[in-house]
Design an enzyme around this catalytic site. Sequence first.
Site, PDB file in Angstrom:
ATOM      1  N   TRP A  73       0.856  -1.199  -0.115  1.00  0.00           N
ATOM      2  CA  TRP A  73      -0.060  -0.039  -0.112  1.00  0.00           C
ATOM      3  C   TRP A  73       0.869   1.178  -0.203  1.00  0.00           C
ATOM      4  O   TRP A  73       1.715   1.559   0.672  1.00  0.00           O
ATOM      5  CB  TRP A  73      -0.868   0.024   1.238  1.00  0.00           C
ATOM      6  CG  TRP A  73      -1.481   1.251   1.561  1.00  0.00           C
ATOM      7  CD1 TRP A  73      -0.927   2.315   2.427  1.00  0.00           C
ATOM      8  CD2 TRP A  73      -2.808   1.608   1.217  1.00  0.00           C
ATOM      9  NE1 TRP A  73      -1.969   3.437   2.590  1.00  0.00           N
ATOM     10  CE2 TRP A  73      -3.182   3.126   1.914  1.00  0.00           C
ATOM     11  CE3 TRP A  73      -3.710   1.052   0.180  1.00  0.00           C
ATOM     12  CZ2 TRP A  73      -4.257   3.738   1.292  1.00  0.00           C
ATOM     13  CZ3 TRP A  73      -4.966   1.895  -0.016  1.00  0.00           C
ATOM     14  CH2 TRP A  73      -5.184   3.074   0.517  1.00  0.00           C
TER      15      TRP A  73
ATOM     16  N   ASP B  30       0.152   9.083   1.688  1.00  0.00           N
ATOM     17  CA  ASP B  30       0.821  10.310   1.366  1.00  0.00           C
ATOM     18  C   ASP B  30       2.482  10.249   0.853  1.00  0.00           C
ATOM     19  O   ASP B  30       3.114   9.453   1.550  1.00  0.00           O
ATOM     20  CB  ASP B  30       0.806  11.012   2.772  1.00  0.00           C
ATOM     21  CG  ASP B  30      -0.404  11.250   3.423  1.00  0.00           C
ATOM     22  OD1 ASP B  30      -1.496  10.629   2.821  1.00  0.00           O
ATOM     23  OD2 ASP B  30      -0.473  11.530   4.548  1.00  0.00           O
TER      24      ASP B  30
ATOM     25  N   GLN C 229       3.874   6.935   2.643  1.00  0.00           N
ATOM     26  CA  GLN C 229       3.055   5.946   3.915  1.00  0.00           C
ATOM     27  C   GLN C 229       3.085   4.875   3.091  1.00  0.00           C
ATOM     28  O   GLN C 229       2.480   4.795   2.129  1.00  0.00           O
ATOM     29  CB  GLN C 229       1.650   6.610   4.063  1.00  0.00           C
ATOM     30  CG  GLN C 229       1.944   7.833   4.797  1.00  0.00           C
ATOM     31  CD  GLN C 229       2.325   7.528   6.396  1.00  0.00           C
ATOM     32  OE1 GLN C 229       1.517   7.287   7.128  1.00  0.00           O
ATOM     33  NE2 GLN C 229       3.698   7.643   6.638  1.00  0.00           N
TER      34      GLN C 229
ATOM     35  N   ARG D  60      -0.582  15.713  14.104  1.00  0.00           N
ATOM     36  CA  ARG D  60       0.401  14.829  13.223  1.00  0.00           C
ATOM     37  C   ARG D  60       0.882  15.768  11.975  1.00  0.00           C
ATOM     38  O   ARG D  60       0.509  16.720  11.541  1.00  0.00           O
ATOM     39  CB  ARG D  60      -0.297  13.580  12.597  1.00  0.00           C
ATOM     40  CG  ARG D  60      -1.696  13.882  12.222  1.00  0.00           C
ATOM     41  CD  ARG D  60      -2.284  12.664  11.635  1.00  0.00           C
ATOM     42  NE  ARG D  60      -3.589  12.502  11.156  1.00  0.00           N
ATOM     43  CZ  ARG D  60      -4.895  12.584  11.836  1.00  0.00           C
ATOM     44  NH1 ARG D  60      -4.769  12.320  13.011  1.00  0.00           N
ATOM     45  NH2 ARG D  60      -5.937  12.753  11.212  1.00  0.00           N
TER      46      ARG D  60
ATOM     47  N   GLU E 136      -5.071  18.121   7.962  1.00  0.00           N
ATOM     48  CA  GLU E 136      -3.782  16.826   7.709  1.00  0.00           C
ATOM     49  C   GLU E 136      -2.996  17.482   6.816  1.00  0.00           C
ATOM     50  O   GLU E 136      -3.011  18.611   5.962  1.00  0.00           O
ATOM     51  CB  GLU E 136      -4.321  15.878   7.218  1.00  0.00           C
ATOM     52  CG  GLU E 136      -5.364  15.018   8.028  1.00  0.00           C
ATOM     53  CD  GLU E 136      -5.747  13.649   7.614  1.00  0.00           C
ATOM     54  OE1 GLU E 136      -5.426  12.479   8.704  1.00  0.00           O
ATOM     55  OE2 GLU E 136      -5.975  13.293   6.626  1.00  0.00           O
TER      56      GLU E 136
ATOM     57  N   TRP F 118      -9.133   8.701   0.087  1.00  0.00           N
ATOM     58  CA  TRP F 118      -9.468   7.674   0.927  1.00  0.00           C
ATOM     59  C   TRP F 118     -10.974   7.202   0.658  1.00  0.00           C
ATOM     60  O   TRP F 118     -11.817   7.727   0.320  1.00  0.00           O
ATOM     61  CB  TRP F 118      -9.666   8.222   2.595  1.00  0.00           C
ATOM     62  CG  TRP F 118      -8.242   8.620   2.943  1.00  0.00           C
ATOM     63  CD1 TRP F 118      -7.611   9.937   2.953  1.00  0.00           C
ATOM     64  CD2 TRP F 118      -7.310   7.813   3.177  1.00  0.00           C
ATOM     65  NE1 TRP F 118      -6.221   9.758   3.518  1.00  0.00           N
ATOM     66  CE2 TRP F 118      -6.052   8.807   3.712  1.00  0.00           C
ATOM     67  CE3 TRP F 118      -7.220   6.211   3.314  1.00  0.00           C
ATOM     68  CZ2 TRP F 118      -4.915   7.775   4.194  1.00  0.00           C
ATOM     69  CZ3 TRP F 118      -6.105   5.737   3.693  1.00  0.00           C
ATOM     70  CH2 TRP F 118      -4.747   6.462   4.224  1.00  0.00           C
TER      71      TRP F 118
END
Length: 445
Positions: free
Chosen positions: A14, A17, A33, A138, A192, A275
């Site tokens: 997978w 970002d 990521q 984050r 984010e 997403w």
Amino acid sequence: MFRPGYHLHPPKGWMNDPNGFIFFKGEYHIFYQHYPYEPRWSHMHWGHFKSKDLVSWKSLPIALSPDIDTGEHGCFSGSAITYEDNLALLYTGHHEPKDGAVYQNQKLAISQDGITFIKYNNNPVIAKPPADSTYHFRDPKVWKEEDTYYMVLGNQSKNHQGRVLLYQSKNLKEWQYLGVLATSKKLGYMWECPDFFKLGDRYVLTFSPMGLLSQEDRFANLYQTGYLIGDYNSHSHQFYFGEFEELDFGHDFYALQTMEDPKGRRIAFGWLDMWEEDFVESKEGWAGMLSLPRELYINEKGRLCQRPVAELINLRGEIVIDKDIPWGEKYLYKTKKHLLEIEMQTTLSQGFGFKISGQTHTLTFSYHPTQKKLIWTRNDEKRVAYYPLKPSIRLQLYIDCSSVELFVDEGAITFSSRFYEATDLTFECFSMKKIKIYELKATIH
Ligand code: FRU
């Protein structure tokens, strides 16, 4: 079948970002990521690629893995910076204790060679968010001004407002909280992946707000990515900004991250996904991809624009079509190839457009001069951007296996979408005066 030829995507497993985008010792590095074991989001690692030219990329060993035994369940998004000749990564530690509340903190990892990273043994470098915050804390983005490092972080206030926090440090290890850089009652419950930089004589804050309600033609995706442009007082750390604008109008674009390269360009990657989409490619053992690298600039209308970096002309192979199109005629092209760049010059008489179709899917693009609307429709999912009339503009369309990116008028508007079509493609355009089609090379190794 759906594996891209020239867009970054994970060798297996997978990807979400882009992280840690930097130019280090003569090479561009981009991290991402990553969950290496299956094509789904899970315990986040950092995958890694590098390139000398932003065109050919080499996949490198995983840079960060979560220490699940010690309670670190994910190495979430973050950024890179050079520190005393080393490459430093700042990332978010994501923790889900069995018998306690979820928490996030900020951590440091260092590498001498840019490949193997050692986590700092006094982690975390920022243990917790300010008192008026929830656990959502984050995605550190770090930069240096003179002898000071600064960091922006995505955060949610206790009253559930998205915001960006600002910190400073002299050594990347001890950080001092400077306050809230930006927040808004109108812009969702969590922001984010913030990024903050000077562009020309303005300051730009890009981020991905969650929780914006769609309004007619705006904010049609599940989450957005956009920007605020303004002025920044670097002594008081106040940022005075205008209206929020979306950055890309396609179905799949998120979590932009930028860097300034040695040529002084502000270059960015986004995640070319959204997403909760289908990720059709996961049956092939991988999922997720990044956008093309884009150079950012602010145009005369004050829009943040994104054009493909100049190096991407090196993707070009054979020119298969180079034609002037007589006024009013359509142009039709059928091909088995899925790595293509199509450049078009428009006429604006009665609107213009094109259509890409295969056996099962279609993507259409058209301009409606009276409403000043650019409309991008994948199957029946419509996306809209407003753009004022001009006599002629250039369109640059990049087709890769399973994605399409369109740059309108030097990137004043962009549309990025996944597009899964395994069969031959038919491309048809109308009201264009010129068309040029290049086959592109595969460059991801
Ligand atoms: C954005 C995001 C980040 C987080 C990461 C986790 O897409 O949710 O906020 O750090 O993904 O993979």
